[in-house]
Design an enzyme around this catalytic site. Structure first.
Site, mmCIF file in Angstrom:
data_model
loop_
_atom_site.group_PDB
_atom_site.id
_atom_site.type_symbol
_atom_site.label_atom_id
_atom_site.label_comp_id
_atom_site.label_asym_id
_atom_site.label_seq_id
_atom_site.Cartn_x
_atom_site.Cartn_y
_atom_site.Cartn_z
ATOM 1 N N ARG A 175 0.834 -1.205 0.000
ATOM 2 C CA ARG A 175 0.000 0.000 0.000
ATOM 3 C C ARG A 175 0.871 1.259 0.000
ATOM 4 O O ARG A 175 0.565 2.251 -0.657
ATOM 5 C CB ARG A 175 -0.916 -0.019 1.228
ATOM 6 C CG ARG A 175 -1.885 1.146 1.280
ATOM 7 C CD ARG A 175 -2.740 1.092 2.537
ATOM 8 N NE ARG A 175 -3.629 2.241 2.627
ATOM 9 C CZ ARG A 175 -4.104 2.734 3.759
ATOM 10 N NH1 ARG A 175 -3.758 2.176 4.903
ATOM 11 N NH2 ARG A 175 -4.899 3.769 3.761
ATOM 12 N N HIS B 233 0.696 4.413 -2.602
ATOM 13 C CA HIS B 233 0.480 5.791 -2.176
ATOM 14 C C HIS B 233 1.642 6.688 -2.595
ATOM 15 O O HIS B 233 1.442 7.871 -2.874
ATOM 16 C CB HIS B 233 0.287 5.856 -0.657
ATOM 17 C CG HIS B 233 -1.075 5.425 -0.221
ATOM 18 N ND1 HIS B 233 -1.720 5.952 0.881
ATOM 19 C CD2 HIS B 233 -1.939 4.505 -0.738
ATOM 20 C CE1 HIS B 233 -2.905 5.384 1.030
ATOM 21 N NE2 HIS B 233 -3.057 4.503 0.057
ATOM 22 N N ASN C 133 -2.580 8.357 4.889
ATOM 23 C CA ASN C 133 -1.263 7.737 5.109
ATOM 24 C C ASN C 133 -0.937 7.473 6.580
ATOM 25 O O ASN C 133 0.100 6.871 6.875
ATOM 26 C CB ASN C 133 -0.166 8.628 4.524
ATOM 27 C CG ASN C 133 -0.260 8.749 3.013
ATOM 28 O OD1 ASN C 133 -0.745 7.835 2.347
ATOM 29 N ND2 ASN C 133 0.174 9.877 2.462
ATOM 30 N N HIS D 299 -5.958 -5.946 -2.589
ATOM 31 C CA HIS D 299 -6.788 -6.072 -1.394
ATOM 32 C C HIS D 299 -7.089 -7.531 -1.055
ATOM 33 O O HIS D 299 -7.860 -7.801 -0.132
ATOM 34 C CB HIS D 299 -8.085 -5.278 -1.565
ATOM 35 C CG HIS D 299 -7.878 -3.801 -1.556
ATOM 36 N ND1 HIS D 299 -8.856 -2.893 -1.932
ATOM 37 C CD2 HIS D 299 -6.796 -3.053 -1.210
ATOM 38 C CE1 HIS D 299 -8.374 -1.659 -1.829
ATOM 39 N NE2 HIS D 299 -7.137 -1.737 -1.386
#
Length: 328
Positions: A65, A69, A94, A191
Site C-alpha cells: 500500500r 500511495h 497515510n 486487497h
C-alpha cells in the site's frame, strides 16, 4: 517439484509480459540497474522483507500500500518516506501506513554494502514486489534506477484514490497517472491481503441511504451480519477487518470472487462489480466462460511495473538519499 515448475512458468510469463509492455525499461529505469554498482541490492531488500515478515506478516500489505500511495503523489520517488510536520506521512490516508521500518532497515544495510548507490524509491518498489512474493503471490522483474524526490507535502496526498470513490472517479485518478481501467481492476486485487479499519466501511452497515435494512444492498446479507459482529455501530472504529475474508493472508484471485458474491468490504471495491465496464474485467480475472481470461498474477505484475514507472525521477533529477526519512 510441481509447485516449483508452476512458479517458474509464472515467472517466465511475467518476464515476457514486462518485456512486451515495455516494462523492462521505463522512464530511465531498467531491470538490473544495480547489477554492477550494487549486485546484492535486490537480495538484501528481499532478505530484509522476509525477516520482518516472519515476525510481523502485516508488513506485507503495508509496504504494498505504501508503494501505491507513493507513486500516486509526485510519482514513485519515495516522498512518502520523508519525515516532517506537514509531510505526506501526516495526510489522513497515510497515517495508518506500515512498513517504514522495513525500508529503513534495508537502506541501512545497503548503505554499508554500497554507500550512496541505491535509492529509497527503488528499495520501496523492490520491497513491494517481495511483499507479494512472501504471501505466495507472483514474482516479477522490477525495473530500477529511480531517484528520490525532495518534496513531500500532506496537501499533495488529497487526491489519492479513496475508499468511497466511484468507478468514474477511480478511473479518472488512474488515467491522470497514465493507468487504465484494467490497471485499476488488477491493482485493486492487492486487497486480497491486508485489512481495513471499521471506520472506513461502517457506513455501509448502518443507516445506509435509501436502504430499508440499514445496510448497503449490494452487500450479501450474511456478510452484513458478519461485518456487524466485527464492527458494532458504536464500537471501535480503528478495529481492523480482513478485506479478503476467504484467504486473508494469501495473495490470490479470491478477491474477485468476493466482489461477485457481494463480499467486497470497501465501497471502492464493491463498485467494480456494480459497474458494467469494470465488471467485465472482474469476470475476466475470474475466468468466466465465454470471456477472454486474464491471469491475475501476470496482470498484477504487469500493472505494478507500469505503476512503478509513473513520473519517476532519473538521471540528474532528484537525489540518492542517505536516510530515507530526510533529504540530504
Amino acid at each position: 517439484m510441481a509447485k516449483l515448475g508452476r512458479n517458474m512458468v509464472l515467472f517466465f510469463l511475467l518476464w515476457v509480459a514486462a518485456v512486451a509492455s515495455g516494462g523492462a525499461r521505463g522512464q530511465g529505469t531498467r531491470v538490473g540497474f544495480y547489477s554492477r554498482t550494487c549486485p546484492r541490492a535486490e537480495a538484501i531488500v528481499r532478505s530484509v522483507v522476509q525477516s520482518h515478515f516472519s515476525s510481523d506478516p502485516s508488513i506485507a500489505p503495508g509496504i504494498l500500500r505504501m508503494h501505491f500511495h507513493d507513486c500516486f503523489v509526485h510519482g514513485c520517488d519515495a516522498s512518502i518516506l520523508l519525515d516532517g510536520p506537514t509531510s505526506e506521512k501526516t495526510a489522513p490516508p497515510n497515517r495508518q501506513l506500515r512498513g517504514f521500518d522495513v525500508v529503513d532497515d534495508a537502506k541501512a544495510q545497503l548503505e554499508v554494502a554500497c554507500p550512496g548507490v541505491v535509492s529509497c524509491a527503488d528499495i520501496l518498489a523492490l520491497a513491494a514486489r517481495d511483499s507479494v512474493a512472501v504471501t505466495n503471490g507472483p514474482f516479477w522483474s522490477v525495473p530500477t534506477g529511480r531517484r528520490d524526490g525532495r518534496v513531500s507535502l500532506a496537501s499533495d496526498a488529497a487526491n489519492l484514490p479513496a475508499f468511497n470513490d466511484s468507478v468514474a472517479v477511480q478511473i479518472r485518478k488512474y488515467d491522470e497517472k497514465g493507468l487504465n481501467a484494467q490497471d485499476l481492476v488488477a491493482l485493486s486485487g492487492a486487497h486480497t491481503i491486508g485489512t481495513a479499519a471499521c471506520q472506513l466501511f461502517r457506513y455501509r452497515l448502518y443507516g445506509f441511504p435509501g436502504a430499508a435494512s440499514g445496510a448497503d444492498p449490494s452487500l450479501d446479507a450474511a456478510f452484513v451480519r458478519q461485518l456487524r459482529a466485527l464492527c458494532p455501530q458504536n464500537g471501535d472504529g480503528a478495529r481492523r477487518v480482513a478485506m479478503d475474508t476467504g484467504s486473508p493472508n494469501r495473495f490470490d484471485a479470491n478477491y474477485y470472487g468476493n466482489l461477485r458474491s457481494g463480499r467486497g468490504v470497501l465501497e471502492s471495491d464493491a463498485v467494480l462489480w456494480a459497474d458494467a465496464g469494470t465488471r467485465g474485467l472482474v469476470q475476466r480475472f475470474l475466468g468466466i466462460r465465454g470471456l477472454a481470461g486474464l491471469t491475475f498474477g501476470v496482470e498484477f505484475g504487469r500493472s505494478m511495473v507500469k505503476m512503478g514507472n509513473v513520473e519517476v525521477k532519473s538521471g540528474a533529477a532528484g537525489e540518492i538519499r542517505t536516510l530515507c526519512t530526510a533529504v540530504n
